[in-house]
Design an enzyme around this catalytic site. Structure first.
Site, PDB file in Angstrom:
ATOM      1  N   SER A 270       0.860  -1.184   0.000  1.00 34.34           N
ATOM      2  CA  SER A 270       0.000   0.000   0.000  1.00 34.34           C
ATOM      3  C   SER A 270       0.893   1.229   0.000  1.00 34.34           C
ATOM      4  CB  SER A 270      -0.891  -0.026   1.246  1.00 34.34           C
ATOM      5  OG  SER A 270      -1.623   1.165   1.347  1.00 34.34           O
TER       6      SER A 270
ATOM      7  N   LYS B 264      -1.340  -0.849  -4.198  1.00 35.28           N
ATOM      8  CA  LYS B 264      -2.528  -0.041  -3.865  1.00 35.28           C
ATOM      9  C   LYS B 264      -2.079   1.397  -3.690  1.00 35.28           C
ATOM     10  CE  LYS B 264      -4.926   0.266   0.499  1.00 35.28           C
ATOM     11  NZ  LYS B 264      -5.685  -0.471   1.522  1.00 35.28           N
TER      12      LYS B 264
ATOM     13  N   LYS C   2      -3.068   5.165  -2.318  1.00 36.58           N
ATOM     14  CA  LYS C   2      -3.981   5.988  -1.532  1.00 36.58           C
ATOM     15  C   LYS C   2      -4.377   7.180  -2.396  1.00 36.58           C
ATOM     16  CE  LYS C   2      -4.003   3.941   2.523  1.00 36.58           C
ATOM     17  NZ  LYS C   2      -5.258   3.398   3.074  1.00 36.58           N
TER      18      LYS C   2
ATOM     19  N   ASP D 184      -7.441   3.305  -2.748  1.00 39.04           N
ATOM     20  CA  ASP D 184      -8.135   3.377  -1.452  1.00 39.04           C
ATOM     21  C   ASP D 184      -8.308   4.840  -1.056  1.00 39.04           C
ATOM     22  OD1 ASP D 184      -9.129   3.071   1.100  1.00 39.04           O
ATOM     23  OD2 ASP D 184      -7.352   2.058   1.913  1.00 39.04           O
TER      24      ASP D 184
ATOM     25  N   ASN E 104     -10.086   5.918   1.781  1.00 42.82           N
ATOM     26  CA  ASN E 104     -10.299   6.130   3.221  1.00 42.82           C
ATOM     27  C   ASN E 104     -11.425   7.130   3.500  1.00 42.82           C
ATOM     28  OD1 ASN E 104      -7.033   5.326   3.424  1.00 42.82           O
ATOM     29  ND2 ASN E 104      -8.369   4.441   4.961  1.00 42.82           N
TER      30      ASN E 104
ATOM     31  N   GLU F 111     -11.495   1.050  -3.086  1.00 39.31           N
ATOM     32  CA  GLU F 111     -11.742   0.751  -1.669  1.00 39.31           C
ATOM     33  C   GLU F 111     -12.293   1.970  -0.933  1.00 39.31           C
ATOM     34  OE1 GLU F 111      -8.217  -0.905   0.069  1.00 39.31           O
ATOM     35  OE2 GLU F 111      -8.915  -0.655   2.123  1.00 39.31           O
TER      36      GLU F 111
ATOM     37  N   ASP G 291     -14.100  -1.233   3.414  1.00 38.38           N
ATOM     38  CA  ASP G 291     -13.129  -1.433   4.494  1.00 38.38           C
ATOM     39  C   ASP G 291     -13.764  -0.902   5.776  1.00 38.38           C
ATOM     40  OD1 ASP G 291     -11.052  -1.143   6.359  1.00 38.38           O
ATOM     41  OD2 ASP G 291      -9.657  -0.152   5.014  1.00 38.38           O
TER      42      ASP G 291
ATOM     43  N   LYS H 131     -10.064  -6.763   8.056  1.00 39.76           N
ATOM     44  CA  LYS H 131      -8.992  -6.420   9.003  1.00 39.76           C
ATOM     45  C   LYS H 131      -9.493  -6.872  10.357  1.00 39.76           C
ATOM     46  CE  LYS H 131      -7.477  -2.112   6.835  1.00 39.76           C
ATOM     47  NZ  LYS H 131      -7.682  -0.648   6.868  1.00 39.76           N
TER      48      LYS H 131
ATOM     49  N   GLY I   1      -4.534  -4.180   6.016  1.00 43.49           N
ATOM     50  CA  GLY I   1      -3.432  -4.011   6.963  1.00 43.49           C
ATOM     51  C   GLY I   1      -3.583  -2.734   7.760  1.00 43.49           C
TER      52      GLY I   1
HETATM   53  O1  SMG Z   1      -0.595  -2.382   6.643  1.00 42.54           O
HETATM   54  O2  SMG Z   1       0.321  -2.271   4.676  1.00 42.54           O
HETATM   55  C1  SMG Z   1      -0.421  -1.843   5.556  1.00 42.54           C
HETATM   56  C2  SMG Z   1      -1.189  -0.574   5.253  1.00 42.54           C
HETATM   57  C3  SMG Z   1      -2.412  -0.863   4.491  1.00 42.54           C
HETATM   58  O3  SMG Z   1      -3.310   1.067   3.449  1.00 42.54           O
HETATM   59  C4  SMG Z   1      -3.326   0.340   4.406  1.00 42.54           C
HETATM   60  N1  SMG Z   1      -4.176   0.529   5.431  1.00 42.54           N
HETATM   61  O4  SMG Z   1      -7.406   1.921   4.972  1.00 42.54           O
HETATM   62  O5  SMG Z   1      -6.570   0.125   4.225  1.00 42.54           O
HETATM   63  C5  SMG Z   1      -6.438   1.167   4.852  1.00 42.54           C
HETATM   64  C6  SMG Z   1      -5.133   1.582   5.449  1.00 42.54           C
HETATM   65  C7  SMG Z   1      -5.298   2.059   6.842  1.00 42.54           C
HETATM   66  C8  SMG Z   1      -4.036   2.520   7.423  1.00 42.54           C
HETATM   67  S1  SMG Z   1      -4.281   3.346   8.863  1.00 42.54           S
HETATM   68  C9  SMG Z   1      -2.742   3.885   9.243  1.00 42.54           C
HETATM   69 MG    MG Z   2      -8.566   0.880   3.483  1.00 38.53          MG
END
Ligand code: SMG
Ligand code: MG
Length: 369
Positions: free
Chosen positions: A135, A161, A163, A188, A190, A213, A238, A262, A290
């Site tokens: 990611s 992935k 962001k 993603d 968020n 996502e 997510d 998760k 993750g």
């Molecule tokens: O653990 O490799 C990892 C990061 C994966 O992008 C990732 N997580 O929304 O999926 C998500 C984000 C949340 C991260 S919060 C710091």
């Molecule tokens: Mg996510």
């Protein structure tokens, strides 16, 4: 089983590079590490709860308060026949799933050790390697992004992935797709967009994405159901799926094609297995998300991802992608086929580096039965 002693540590473990999403930027992990003792067996777990309540409503201070004042005293009173007993025992506390997972994960490790089996086996895992990706956070400009992605591809990651956020979505995704036409690519958001952005988001359909996502609000399912027919790319939830009930609502409302599982967001491995099974029965794919877990949480991510319906690559990179130095002595290394090898030893398999754990501990507290 009755828990005899449980020790919590809040660590600060610096990342190799800052991680930036649509809403916040982090420079290290504030995970809560758990060490539990009963019947001469020591078990380990982790809550990857964040520094700030920006991914979900919790942070390490709220988790500490809820663990100390409610969850731990409640669990110390229960005689546990199996790890499936933890979630019902803590159900009276609303939400606070990242706090709950700290205990639930550790009890799973304890029972795996007690039974002399791997955590993957206890959870119902069927694979000995799990496909993974990386990611990539928001970067300062597109040339930097291309360099970061190139480095990860050279490390062997076969799925990336990105962001995204308003102002950093269509163009960065286009640039990566043009440079690597065959790369497994997903994005993603968020929770940063709203339903009014549907036409804007549909521009991402030009880039042959594996999935989009969580574009809409963290607590929304209804508008995602309205957005889904307006996108060609598969829609993945997510943040919105925090329990088996939420998964059922999303499935019944046809609000997504894919679910990111998760276990920390869901509050436990048990409910994660339930969501995995429900999605499989409904014909929806799942993959393992993750939360930049430390080496302890990473072992249980890999174990869970070995279940059969985790068919898309997980956000479970090698430990060295996250931390300058991790708190385990057996970090995962990326295999040449962009997989991680599921640990087959007893329990979750984390070999904790207790000296380094002590060095990165910022706060320590415990409860005794
Ligand atoms: O653990 O490799 C990892 C990061 C994966 O992008 C990732 N997580 O929304 O999926 C998500 C984000 C949340 C991260 S919060 C710091
Ligand atoms: Mg996510």
């Amino acid at each position: 089983m009755k828990i005899e002693r449980v020790e919590f540590r809040r660590v600060l473990l610096p990342y190799v590079a800052p991680f930036e999403t649509s809403g916040w930027r982090e420079t290290g992990s504030y995970a809560i590490i758990v060490k539990l003792e009963a019947e001469g067996i020591t078990a380990w777990g982790e809550s990857p709860v964040g520094a700030s309540p920006f991914y979900n409503e919790e942070n390490h201070n709220t988790a500490r308060t809820i663990l100390t004042d409610y969850l731990t005293p409640m669990l110390l009173q229960v005689d546990l026949a199996s790890p499936w007993d933890v979630t019902p025992a803590l159900a009276k506390v609303r939400g606070n799933r990242m706090a709950k997972c700290a205990l639930e994960f550790t009890v799973w490790d304890w029972f795996a050790r007690k039974q002399g089996v791997s955590l993957a086996k206890l959870l119902g895992g069927v694979r000995d390697r799990v496909p993974v990706g990386v990611s990539v956070g928001i970067q300062k400009d597109i040339p930097t992004l291309l360099k970061v992605v190139e480095n990860h591809i050279n490390e062997g990651y076969g799925r990336v992935k990105l962001k995204i956020k308003p102002g950093w979505d269509i163009e960065p995704t286009r640039a990566v797709r043009e440079r690597w036409p065959d790369l497994l690519l997903q994005v993603d958001a968020n929770s940063i967009y709203r339903l009014e952005d549907a036409a804007h988001l549909a521009q991402l359909d030009a880039f042959n994405l594996l999935l989009i996502e969580q574009p809409l609000a963290h607590d929304d399912i209804f508008d995602h159901a309205k957005l889904k027919p307006r996108l060609r790319a598969p829609l993945c939830l997510d943040e919105s799926i925090v329990s088996p009930e939420h998964a059922r609502w999303a499935i019944e409302m046809d609000a997504c094609d894919i679910i990111n599982i998760k276990p920390s967001r869901i509050g436990g491995l048990g409910d994660s297995v339930k969501i995995h099974d429900m999605a499989q029965a409904a014909g929806l794919k799942v993959w393992h998300g993750g939360m930049l877990e430390t080496g302890i949480g990473r072992t249980l991510n890999v174990a869970l991802a070995s279940l059969p319906n985790f068919v898309l690559p997980g956000d479970i990179s090698a430990n060295s992608r996250y931390f300058i130095r991790d708190i385990v002595t057996n970090p995962f290394e990326l295999n040449a086929d962009s997989t991680l090898t599921v640990l087959s030893g007893v329990g979750n398999g984390a070999l904790v580096d207790e000296d380094y754990l002590e060095a990165v501990t910022q706060e320590r507290w415990e409860a005794v039965a």
